[in-house]
Design a protein around this motif. Structure first.
Motif: not given
Ligand code: MUC
Ligand code: MG
Length: 376
Positions: A19, A21, A50, A55, A137, A163, A194, A196, A220, A245-246, A269, A323, A325
């Motif tokens: 995964h 990011l 994560i 994160w 995602t 996403k 996203d 991030n 996002e 988000d953050e 969250k 989300e 998941f």
């Molecule tokens: C995030 O920043 O949203 C949530 C789903 C994903 O794939 O990463 C996270 C963290």
């Protein structure tokens, strides 16, 4: 009902695929599972991170150490049924460490709800919905693989909101990747990205119109969490929705974003907010400011996912779905029964507490101190 004992376990569960990011590639997810004991009953909570402290500020190792050393003594001896006092003590006695506090709060809510033969959602006043639209995602790092994955999930009626994780590579290349996916899935799914915190304002200003033109519905956290002014400018300029988000982890972040209109949507969250009480307050600020909600995640197991879902079900409408998941991305959900996902939605379980049971044999298998699983 006095809290007698708190146990914490570091757990690592491999993911079904890598995964990717902006800040890390995850091959195994790291968790702290918390168990709170009182009068023969046990409540279970979880914090997922994560990529360690990438994160957010906390790693699972720090979460466990801080719960064991500083947080457990704050709640041991307290009445597990007085949730307001428990969360207030956690907020007043420990600075920061939101994920650690949230994992303990989740376990105490689970315990209190079980003691009352109720679900956590019932304890919070009752669910307003029993299903929430569930996004997925796409983050394999390859356009063709992502597209094949999306087609499969659409055909299975599992997800219709996708996403896409970007911000880790060349921004123009990332946008080309998203445009290809958005064009291929147009009219059949919504596409969100996203970043991030991966872009600066100039890059975001330059590229968001391209995403908009390709039909992307939402961006996002395009900017670093401190750049609230920049988020406000992007929100004012963009027709697509901007989500924080953050940047929104506390009521103070939420009120600042609301006042400055620095987002159209807040991702909630339970862990980043430090528990149920603060998450509900953030949702209330969003409501007061006319902003929409999204149910975020940190790729939790079935435990954390159910813990989040219990609260989210009481806070609808989630205009952008959720989300939750995590259990579908990892090899093993850690629970005795899987959460039900069908017709593009995740369904609230009907059992007591968080609604699912921790599978103790799986906990035993994946806990890090047993050395049976790999650590990312
Ligand atoms: C995030 O920043 O949203 C949530 C789903 C994903 O794939 O990463 C996270 C963290
Ligand atoms: Mg995010």
């Amino acid at each position: 009902m006095k809290i007698e004992r708190i146990e914490t376990f570091l757990v690592d569960v491999p993911t079904r695929r890598a995964h990717k990011l902006a800040f890390a590639t995850v091959a195994a997810q790291n968790y702290v599972i918390v168990r709170v004991h009182a009068q023969g009953l046990v409540g279970t909570g979880e914090a997922a991170t994560i990529g360690g402290p990438r994160w957010g500020d906390e790693s699972t190792e720090a979460i466990k150490a801080n719960i064991d050393t500083y947080i457990a003594p704050v709640v041991i001896g307290q009445d597990a049924l007085n949730l307001n006092v428990i969360e207030d003590r956690l907020e007043r006695s420990v600075r920061g460490n939101a994920f650690a506090r949230a994992a303990v709060a989740m376990a105490v809510y689970d315990l209190a709800a079980r003691a009352r033969h109720q679900s956590v959602a019932s304890l919070l006043g009752g669910p307003m919905a029993t299903a929430i639209d569930l996004a997925w995602t796409l983050a394999s790092g390859h356009t063709d693989k992502d597209l094949a994955e999306a087609e499969e999930l659409l055909a299975a009626r599992r997800h219709r909101h996708f996403k896409i994780k970007i911000g880790f590579g060349d921004p123009d290349h990332d946008v080309a990747h998203v445009v290809r996916l958005a064009e291929a899935l147009a009219g059949r799914a919504t596409i969100r990205v996203d970043v991030n915190q991966g872009w600066d304002e100039h890059t975001a200003t330059r590229l968001i119109p391209r995403l908009e033109a390709a039909g992307v519905a939402l961006v996002e956290q395009p900017l670093p969490r401190w750049n609230v002014d920049g988020m406000a400018r992007l929100t004012a300029q963009s027709k697509l929705a901007i989500m924080a988000d953050e940047g929104v982890a506390s009521i103070h972040d939420a009120i600042l974003h609301a006042k400055m209109h620095a987002a159209d949507v807040f991702a909630l969250k339970v862990t980043k907010a430090g528990g149920y009480a603060e998450t509900r307050r953030i949702a209330a600020i969003a409501r007061a400011a006319g902003l929409s909600l999204y149910g975020g995640c940190m790729l939790e197991t079935g435990i954390g996912t159910a813990g989040y879902l219990q609260l989210f079900s009481t806070l609808v409408p989630f205009a952008w779905g959720c989300e939750l998941f995590g259990p579908l991305l990892i090899d093993d959900g850690l629970t005795t029964t899987a959460l039900e996902v069908r017709d593009f939605a995740i369904h609230l379980p009907s059992g007591p507490g968080i609604g699912v049971e921790l599978d103790e044999a799986k906990l035993d298998f994946y806990r890090r101190d047993r050395n049976r699983s790999s650590v990312s």
